[in-house]
Scaffold this motif. Structure first.
Motif, short mmCIF file in Angstrom:
data_model
loop_
_atom_site.label_atom_id
_atom_site.label_comp_id
_atom_site.label_asym_id
_atom_site.label_seq_id
_atom_site.Cartn_x
_atom_site.Cartn_y
_atom_site.Cartn_z
N THR A 61 -62.03 -22.18 152.79
CA THR A 61 -62.50 -21.47 153.99
C THR A 61 -61.46 -20.51 154.56
OG1 THR A 61 -63.99 -23.30 154.54
CG2 THR A 61 -63.39 -21.80 156.33
N ILE A 62 -60.20 -20.92 154.60
CA ILE A 62 -59.15 -20.05 155.10
C ILE A 62 -58.01 -20.03 154.08
CG2 ILE A 62 -57.45 -19.67 156.95
CD1 ILE A 62 -59.42 -20.96 158.87
N TYR A 63 -57.60 -18.82 153.70
CA TYR A 63 -56.55 -18.63 152.71
C TYR A 63 -55.34 -17.95 153.35
CZ TYR A 63 -59.91 -19.76 149.03
OH TYR A 63 -60.83 -20.39 148.23
N LYS A 64 -54.20 -18.13 152.73
CA LYS A 64 -52.98 -17.48 153.19
C LYS A 64 -53.11 -15.97 153.05
CE LYS A 64 -47.97 -17.44 152.40
NZ LYS A 64 -46.86 -17.97 151.58
N ASN A 65 -52.64 -15.25 154.07
CA ASN A 65 -52.61 -13.78 154.05
C ASN A 65 -53.98 -13.17 153.76
OD1 ASN A 65 -49.85 -14.12 154.44
ND2 ASN A 65 -49.33 -13.77 152.30
N SER A 66 -54.98 -13.63 154.47
CA SER A 66 -56.33 -13.14 154.23
C SER A 66 -57.14 -13.12 155.52
CB SER A 66 -57.04 -14.01 153.18
OG SER A 66 -57.28 -15.30 153.70
#
Length: 321
Positions: free
Chosen positions: A66-71
């Protein structure tokens, strides 16, 4: 017959190019933009020397990345669909993982509504209201001119050297006109600059168009948000006080099946519904409302029949009534 002589093909390889760039850079002063291009180019070619392993998501929700680094992750929904409450549920899950959160709010007042959001989060972690929640910060854009909001957010992030997930609720209030392509591009250019420079991610909440069957977020900002996001989630209200959570876009995995959530009176947040939900009645209501006075009775019967997998007029008429 013409004789063009021996044709010479120039060899273009990385080693030669690097030397040319180095030599020419000594002769002239590169612009800031060109230096950024050269830095990105160097980073890219260094990265390709090793096997590319995609980063695991910072947060998996219901088993879905659902949530990614640097995105950028988008939460969209119509007015009253509890998209803000869903974002607060994700914030709670991120805080459990000791992720840093900055909530940037544009709508709720700073005397009651926004402090209540913070209290609900603290209650879920058993933190007394007289203390502050670890890894959590919150600012309001109330009173800040819309022309200054993007810059003000950037200034605050740089002021305290914030690194983590920035939640903006609602992102359409950060710009003056969400249908203006220049403003939209300015916002996403700035967001991408902050992502690359400061190691942050964005969770953006945005309104959907009000039409019943329209899953598009509002304006040019909504169109670009879908293009720029790694993950897009749509939240909608259904019967029995349930919310439908539908992933419209995901990174590196196929689109999952929608699931349903309910309001938890204890935590004042959302929780996964224990039972499955039959969407048939909602689908029928949507067809009737969207098609009323626009199509013939025969066409309406056909659409309803396809949903309930029946063709007899009696069964279909019972649904319409």
């Amino acid at each position: 017959m013409h004789n063009y002589g021996t044709q010479i093909t120039m060899k273009y390889d990385l080693e030669t190019t690097e030397q040319i760039i180095t030599d020419n850079s000594k002769k002239t002063e590169n612009s800031d933009s060109l230096n950024k291009v050269l830095a990105n180019r160097k980073k890219m070619f260094l990265a390709k020397r090793s096997q590319i392993l995609f980063a695991e998501p910072i947060l998996k929700f219901n088993g879905i990345g659902t949530i990614y680094k640097n995105s950028i992750t988008i939460i969209q929904g119509k007015s009253g669909s509890h998209k803000s409450r869903f974002s607060e549920t994700l914030i709670q899950e991120l805080l459990k993982k000791n992720e840093n959160i900055l909530l940037v709010d544009t709508e709720r007042n700073t005397e009651e509504h926004l402090p209540l959001v913070i209290q609900n989060l603290q209650r879920s972690f058993g933190v007394p209201f007289t203390e502050d929640l670890k890894n959590f910060d919150c600012i309001s854009m109330i009173g800040v001119d819309r022309n200054e909001r993007i810059k003000t957010i950037e200034d605050y992030i740089r002021l305290n050297n914030f690194k983590g997930i920035i939640v903006i609720d609602v992102v359409s209030d950060i710009v003056v006109d969400f249908n203006n392509s220049s403003e939209t591009q300015e916002f996403f250019d700035k967001a991408n600059d902050l992502i690359s420079q400061l190691n942050v991610s964005f969770l953006l909440v945005i309104h959907e168009n009000p039409s019943i069957n329209d899953k598009k977020a509002r304006g040019h900002l909504g169109t670009e948000s879908r293009n720029k996001a790694s993950v897009t989630i749509s939240i909608s209200s259904v019967k029995d006080n349930k919310l439908k959570v539908e992933y419209l876009k995901t990174r590196h995995e196929k689109l999952p099946e929608p699931f349903f959530m309910c309001y938890d009176e204890g935590t004042k947040l959302l929780k996964r519904c224990s039972e499955n939900y039959d969407e048939t009645e909602d689908q029928i209501d949507n067809v009737i409302q969207s098609c009323f006075s626009k199509i013939s009775k025969a066409e309406l019967h056909k659409k309803i029949g396809e949903i309930i997998n029946r063709s007899d007029a009696r069964s279909i008429n019972k649904r319409i009534k």
